[in-house]
Design a protein around this motif. Structure first.
Motif, mmCIF file in Angstrom:
data_model
loop_
_atom_site.group_PDB
_atom_site.id
_atom_site.type_symbol
_atom_site.label_atom_id
_atom_site.label_comp_id
_atom_site.label_asym_id
_atom_site.label_seq_id
_atom_site.Cartn_x
_atom_site.Cartn_y
_atom_site.Cartn_z
ATOM 1 N N SER A 39 -10.246 0.672 -9.908
ATOM 2 C CA SER A 39 -9.644 -0.753 -9.625
ATOM 3 C C SER A 39 -9.364 -1.557 -11.177
ATOM 4 C CB SER A 39 -10.658 -1.576 -9.219
ATOM 5 O OG SER A 39 -12.107 -1.881 -9.853
ATOM 6 N N TRP A 96 1.365 -9.544 -13.809
ATOM 7 C CA TRP A 96 2.667 -8.444 -13.966
ATOM 8 C C TRP A 96 3.729 -9.417 -14.065
ATOM 9 C CZ3 TRP A 96 6.398 -10.075 -10.467
ATOM 10 C CH2 TRP A 96 6.154 -11.231 -9.574
ATOM 11 N N SER A 125 0.942 -1.269 0.202
ATOM 12 C CA SER A 125 -0.063 -0.112 0.012
ATOM 13 C C SER A 125 0.759 1.353 0.053
ATOM 14 C CB SER A 125 -0.907 -0.059 1.304
ATOM 15 O OG SER A 125 -1.631 1.043 1.175
ATOM 16 N N GLN A 131 -4.138 -7.449 -8.508
ATOM 17 C CA GLN A 131 -5.293 -6.802 -8.211
ATOM 18 C C GLN A 131 -4.639 -5.325 -7.877
ATOM 19 O OE1 GLN A 131 -7.048 -9.394 -5.434
ATOM 20 N NE2 GLN A 131 -8.429 -10.415 -6.819
ATOM 21 N N HIS A 132 -5.723 -4.272 -8.089
ATOM 22 C CA HIS A 132 -5.229 -2.939 -7.777
ATOM 23 C C HIS A 132 -6.401 -2.152 -7.386
ATOM 24 C CE1 HIS A 132 -4.456 1.390 -9.208
ATOM 25 N NE2 HIS A 132 -3.706 1.264 -8.074
ATOM 26 N N GLU A 181 -7.061 -5.358 -12.560
ATOM 27 C CA GLU A 181 -6.569 -6.567 -12.388
ATOM 28 C C GLU A 181 -5.885 -7.266 -13.846
ATOM 29 O OE1 GLU A 181 -9.491 -9.136 -10.936
ATOM 30 O OE2 GLU A 181 -10.644 -9.321 -12.928
ATOM 31 N N TYR A 207 5.712 1.816 -1.491
ATOM 32 C CA TYR A 207 4.629 0.864 -1.175
ATOM 33 C C TYR A 207 5.205 -0.018 0.096
ATOM 34 C CZ TYR A 207 1.949 2.016 -5.440
ATOM 35 O OH TYR A 207 1.393 2.651 -6.362
ATOM 36 N N SER A 247 -3.133 3.877 -2.708
ATOM 37 C CA SER A 247 -2.948 2.866 -3.820
ATOM 38 C C SER A 247 -2.490 1.531 -3.185
ATOM 39 C CB SER A 247 -2.187 3.476 -4.909
ATOM 40 O OG SER A 247 -2.109 2.506 -5.837
ATOM 41 N N ASP A 248 -3.373 0.400 -3.468
ATOM 42 C CA ASP A 248 -3.262 -0.776 -3.054
ATOM 43 C C ASP A 248 -2.875 -1.808 -4.309
ATOM 44 O OD1 ASP A 248 -3.818 -0.832 0.250
ATOM 45 O OD2 ASP A 248 -5.322 0.368 -0.854
ATOM 46 N N TYR A 249 -1.899 -2.640 -4.077
ATOM 47 C CA TYR A 249 -1.532 -3.721 -5.119
ATOM 48 C C TYR A 249 -1.617 -5.102 -4.186
ATOM 49 C CZ TYR A 249 -0.722 -0.557 -8.957
ATOM 50 O OH TYR A 249 -0.672 0.245 -9.969
#
Length: 351
Positions: A286, A291, A230, A267-268, A288, A347, A256-258
Motif C-alpha cells: 500500500s 499525483w 482497478s 491511495q494505492h 499514498e 484500469y 492493483s487499485d488506485y
C-alpha cells in the motif's frame, strides 16, 4: 454514418490483387481510399497542404511527405522494403475530415466498426481507443489491430488515427503489410504478426510529419484521472507427469487499485499471489501521496516510492465505465503494438 463508396472494390476482386505491390493488399487499400470525403465537412484536400491556418494554430493541419516514401495517385504515401528476404510495407492514407472535436473516442470507434469493418474481415467492434501527441504536440486518438484482406485472406496491421485540427478531426490510416515469397501458407500469419514491430518504425517516421492544432492541451485532463480504478491480471499453467500421470498446476494473479482524488492525492492498494493451486503465497503493498500529469506522463509521488506511467488513454468501455490505460515506467517505453499489448495496463472505474 453511411457505408463508404466501394466502386473499386469489385474491380480489384476480379483482378485478384495480382499486382507488383503484392504485399500491400491493394484491394483493401483502394477501398479505404474511397472513404475520403465521406461523412466529412470538408474534403481530404491535397496531401502536404495545411488548410485553414498555420500548423500548431487553431484550424491548422499539415501532413508532410515521409522521407523515402512514394506518393500514390489520389493522395497518400507508400513504402516497401526487403527485410531478410521478406517484403514489408506501410501505406498512409488520408481519409478526410470529421466535424467537431467532441466524443472523439466514440467517432473513432464508429468509423472503425462501420468503415473499416465494411472492407476488411475480422474487424472487432468496440476497439480500445488510445491517445498520443503528434509531432507538434497536438492530440490524436487512435486504435490498431490485425485485420484480414477480403480478397486474399492475408493479415495486415491497420491503425486508424483522428488528429485534432481546430474544430475538426483529420482521419489517417496506416496499413502495415508482410509478404514472404514461397512461404508456407500456414506460417504466413504468424510471421506477419512477428513483423509488425519492425514495420511500425516506419509508421513512427511518417507521424513525425503530422501536425495538428491546437497545441499545449493535456493528453488526459485532470478531471479524467479523478476517480477509483482497478486493474487485475492472472495466468495459470498445468503440467502432467508422463511417468506417474500426476498433474501440477501453478497460478499467478494480482490486483492493483488506485483512488485519485481531486486534491491531487492518491491511495494505492496491491495484492498478488503465486504458487501451486491451493497453496498460493500472497503479498500486499500500500502507498499514498500526490499525483500529477505532465505532457503524457502520470507521476505518483508516494510516501514509499515514486511511480511513473505513460498515459495511453482514458476512453470509456462499451457499458460506459471510465478507464485509464497506463504503461508502467521501464527502459523500453514505446507505442509499438507489441509494447502496448505486453506492458499496457487497463484500469477500469470501480462500481
Amino acid at each position: 454514418m453511411s457505408r463508404p463508396r466501394r466502386p473499386l472494390l469489385w474491380i480489384l476482386v476480379a483482378l485478384g490483387g495480382g499486382f507488383a505491390l503484392c504485399c500491400t493488399g491493394s484491394l483493401g487499400l483502394m477501398a479505404l481510399g474511397a472513404f475520403s470525403g465521406s461523412d466529412s465537412s470538408a474534403s481530404g484536400g491535397g496531401v502536404g497542404v495545411s488548410r485553414g491556418g498555420t500548423p500548431g494554430e487553431p484550424g491548422g493541419f499539415a501532413l508532410d511527405s515521409p522521407q523515402g516514401w512514394s506518393q500514390r495517385e489520389g493522395g497518400g504515401f507508400i513504402t516497401e522494403w526487403v527485410d531478410r528476404g521478406d517484403t514489408l510495407g506501410v501505406e498512409l492514407l488520408r481519409l478526410g475530415s470529421v466535424p467537431g472535436l467532441e466524443d472523439a473516442e466514440g467517432k473513432l470507434s464508429r468509423m472503425w466498426s462501420e468503415r473499416i469493418g465494411a472492407d476488411w474481415n475480422d474487424v472487432k467492434p468496440s476497439p480500445l481507443v488510445m491517445r498520443r501527441f503528434v509531432a507538434n504536440g497536438a492530440r490524436a486518438y487512435f486504435t490498431s489491430a490485425t485485420v484480414l484482406h477480403k480478397g486474399n485472406g492475408r493479415r495486415f496491421r491497420l491503425s486508424l488515427y483522428l488528429v485534432e485540427a481546430g474544430e475538426r478531426l483529420e482521419a489517417l490510416a496506416f496499413i502495415q503489410s508482410y509478404f514472404s515469397p514461397g512461404g508456407v501458407a500456414a506460417a504466413q500469419g504468424m510471421m506477419a504478426d512477428n513483423s509488425w514491430g519492425t514495420s511500425h518504425v516506419r509508421v513512427e517516421d511518417a507521424l513525425k510529419g503530422v501536425r495538428g492544432s491546437p497545441v499545449g492541451l493535456p493528453l488526459v485532463a485532470d478531471s479524467e484521472v479523478v476517480g477509483s480504478f482497478s486493474h487485475g491480471s492472472g495466468a495459470a499453467g498445468q503440467w502432467v507427469n508422463t511417468f506417474t500421470g500426476s498433474t501440477t498446476m501453478r497460478a499467478v494473479t494480482s490486483r492493483s487499485d488506485y483512488v485519485f482524488k481531486a486534491d491531487h492525492s492518491f491511495q494505492h492498494q496491491f495484492v498478488g499471489g503465486s504458487g501451486p493451486a491451493g497453496a498460493m503465497a500472497f503479498a500486499t503493498e500500500s502507498d499514498e501521496g500526490t499525483w500529477s500529469v505532465k505532457h503524457d506522463v502520470l507521476t505518483l509521488a508516494g510516501a514509499k516510492r515514486t511511480r511513473r506511467f505513460l498515459l495511453l488513454g482514458a476512453a470509456r468501455t462499451p457499458d460506459g465505465k471510465r478507464t485509464l490505460y497506463l504503461m508502467p515506467e521501464h527502459t523500453g517505453w514505446s507505442l509499438q503494438p507489441g509494447a502496448i499489448g505486453l506492458n499496457g495496463e487497463l484500469y477500469v472505474q470501480k462500481e
